[in-house]
Motif scaffolding. Structure first.
Motif, short mmCIF file in Angstrom:
data_model
loop_
_atom_site.label_atom_id
_atom_site.label_comp_id
_atom_site.label_asym_id
_atom_site.label_seq_id
_atom_site.Cartn_x
_atom_site.Cartn_y
_atom_site.Cartn_z
N LEU A 151 0.72 -1.30 0.05
CA LEU A 151 -0.07 0.01 -0.07
C LEU A 151 0.87 1.34 -0.10
O LEU A 151 0.60 2.35 -0.39
CB LEU A 151 -0.83 0.04 1.27
CG LEU A 151 -2.11 -0.93 1.13
CD1 LEU A 151 -2.91 -0.89 2.48
CD2 LEU A 151 -3.07 -0.46 0.04
N SER A 152 1.96 1.33 0.68
CA SER A 152 2.75 2.37 0.75
C SER A 152 3.14 3.39 -0.36
O SER A 152 2.82 4.35 -0.69
CB SER A 152 4.00 2.06 1.76
OG SER A 152 4.93 3.21 1.83
N PRO A 153 3.94 2.45 -1.36
CA PRO A 153 4.35 3.03 -2.82
C PRO A 153 3.07 3.61 -3.43
O PRO A 153 2.90 4.50 -4.19
CB PRO A 153 4.90 2.24 -3.46
CG PRO A 153 5.47 1.31 -2.52
CD PRO A 153 4.40 1.18 -1.38
N THR A 154 1.89 2.88 -3.49
CA THR A 154 0.68 3.05 -4.21
C THR A 154 0.07 4.24 -3.57
O THR A 154 -0.39 5.13 -4.25
CB THR A 154 -0.33 1.82 -4.00
OG1 THR A 154 0.38 0.64 -4.48
CG2 THR A 154 -1.54 2.18 -4.82
N VAL A 155 -0.37 4.27 -2.26
CA VAL A 155 -0.86 5.53 -1.66
C VAL A 155 -0.16 6.84 -1.94
O VAL A 155 -0.70 7.90 -2.11
CB VAL A 155 -0.95 5.16 -0.19
CG1 VAL A 155 -1.56 6.61 0.44
CG2 VAL A 155 -2.04 3.98 0.09
N ALA A 156 1.29 6.61 -1.77
CA ALA A 156 2.00 7.92 -2.00
C ALA A 156 2.09 8.40 -3.18
O ALA A 156 1.86 9.57 -3.67
CB ALA A 156 3.66 7.64 -1.53
N ALA A 190 3.64 9.66 6.00
CA ALA A 190 4.36 8.65 6.39
C ALA A 190 4.77 8.22 7.87
O ALA A 190 4.68 7.52 8.49
CB ALA A 190 5.42 8.25 5.44
N ALA A 191 5.34 9.74 8.30
CA ALA A 191 5.77 9.71 9.71
C ALA A 191 4.70 9.42 10.55
O ALA A 191 5.08 8.86 11.77
CB ALA A 191 6.33 11.04 9.81
#
Length: 444
Positions: free
Chosen positions: A391-396, A413-414
């Motif tokens: 999810l992280s790269p996609t949401v970003a 993200a923090a």
């Protein structure tokens, strides 16, 4: 006192550190595999004529495979043993790496990337548990820190191989990964013992002889069937082997999942988006790549640093501190990149802290489960963590397309990483190492 408790109280032998080293070697394969795709991306894209979304799918399918391997293969480790599952997973990883190296097209490569991911997922779930089970209580955090540092070592080796292959054939990187995985398969088959906690629980044929052979190598006294029966009787009175175990483990399991999801979300955001976002902030591409390398260098240091800290304080408490500091330093990093030397220095700190968080999650997880559920518990936790990684790269990317700045993305993200600290506070009463008075006899 059962075998696991005896290992936890006894000094660490050289043989136990050898087992930790073997597990670390296997974790190197994860770092090599993930970064092999990243470093060969331009060449793979050019040869197969891939669009951005197609290459993104090629990257994601490996992470999906890791999640499937952790969640679907790991339960078998509690049934057939940690060692057989690791050998099977290494075989899958070898097939996947060599298959990707020989793939004639993107769809074929994607299939082998999935196979590799499944293998790596199975390796991680079982090797993490073995490293934890063969470590004593004092050095468990350090052992898992060393284990986690293997990821950074593998990523660094992948970067060196990829750099050597620049201008040549990108397939060399995957052939190198295939041979490394095959070497690991041979070494593990020769040197890695079965988990004594698993043998104590499942009692396959020859279990007592295998247990005592391993204990002798660890410089510990042999045990008898009577002692094993006594330990089994004690477990039966804890309530974790009867129908109430699911209710007792549900809350800590959900909290552990949240811990892995938030940490891996931040970890993969930092490792996948930092160069791109720094270029957006005005840095040259070379400077942005250097900053990314600074984060990787810090990562190797941070895993061991967490382990040293966990020898002094409870691992869960240390992880709370690392997650809070990681969140704070992520914000400091993104607002300090205009001063290159300062940004690079803070990048090392960010890498150390976020990788230390990964080591912390690996350390906090296994003691929450009895031995007969430990691999499945950690496997599902790792699988859920991969969801955060996916999810992280996609949401970003989605937020960036919507107009979010690099600073806003880093702050977001923090905030996700900081949530981990809140989750860990809630985990306190379920953590045997934080509440020794309610420690289960069959936990690590």
């Amino acid at each position: 006192m059962n075998i696991t408790e005896r290992i936890g109280a006894a000094p660490m032998s050289g043989y136990q550190w050898l087992i930790v080293a073997l597990c670390t070697f296997m974790n190197c394969l994860d770092g090599f595999d993930v970064m092999a795709v990243a470093f060969t991306g331009p060449s793979v894209t050019e040869e197969f004529g891939l669009s951005g979304s197609e290459f993104g799918l090629l990257v994601s399918v490996g992470l999906i495979g890791m999640a499937l391997g952790s969640m679907l293969l790991a339960p078998f480790a509690d049934l057939i043993g940690r060692r057989p599952l690791i050998l099977l997973s290494l075989a899958l990883g070898t097939i996947g790496m060599f298959g990707a190296a020989m793939a004639p097209s993107m769809p074929v490569m994607a299939v082998f990337r999935l196979v590799t991911g499944i293998g790596v997922g199975g390796i991680l779930a079982s090797s993490n548990v073995i490293a934890s089970e063969f470590s004593n209580a004092k050095n468990r955090g350090l052992a898992i820190g060393v284990f986690t540092a293997g990821y950074g070592v593998g990523a660094t080796v992948a970067s060196v191989v990829a750099k050597a292959a620049v201008g040549g054939d990108w397939r060399i990187v995957f052939y190198a990964g295939g041979f490394a995985t095959l070497l690991a398969l041979v070494v593990i088959a020769l040197l890695l013992p079965e988990s004594v906690a698993h043998l104590e629980q499942r009692r396959p044929q020859g279990a007592l002889e295998r247990i005592n052979r391993t204990l002798a190598r660890m410089r510990m006294d042999a045990v008898s069937w009577a002692e094993l029966d006594g330990a089994a009787s004690a477990r039966d009175t804890t309530g974790r082997t009867n129908s109430g175990w699911l209710k007792q483990l549900l809350t800590p399991t959900l909290l552990l999942w949240a811990t892995f999801i938030t940490i891996m979300f931040g970890f993969y955001f930092v490792n996948s988006w930092t160069p791109t976002l720094l270029v957006e902030k005005g840095l040259s591409e070379g400077a942005a790549v250097t900053a990314g390398m600074a984060i990787s260098i810090g990562g190797t240091i941070g895993s061991v640093l967490y382990g040293v800290a966990a020898r002094i304080r409870t691992p869960r408490v240390v992880l709370i501190g690392f997650s809070v500091l990681a969140a704070a330093m992520m914000i400091v990093f993104i607002v300090s990149t205009s001063v290159l030397w300062l940004g690079f220095g803070i990048g090392v700190v960010v890498g150390a802290l976020i990788n230390g968080c990964i080591a912390g999650a690996y350390t906090v997880g296994p003691p929450l489960y009895p031995a007969h559920l430990r691999s499945v518990g950690m496997g599902w936790a790792l699988g859920m963590g991969r969801i955060g990684a996916i999810l992280s790269p996609t949401v970003a990317g989605m937020l960036k397309d919507a107009g979010a700045s690099a600073t806003q993305l880093y702050v977001g993200a923090a905030a996700v990483v900081a949530i981990c600290a809140i989750v860990l506070i809630g985990l306190r009463r379920h953590d045997p190492e934080s509440a020794p008075a309610v420690k289960e006899p069959n936990t690590v």
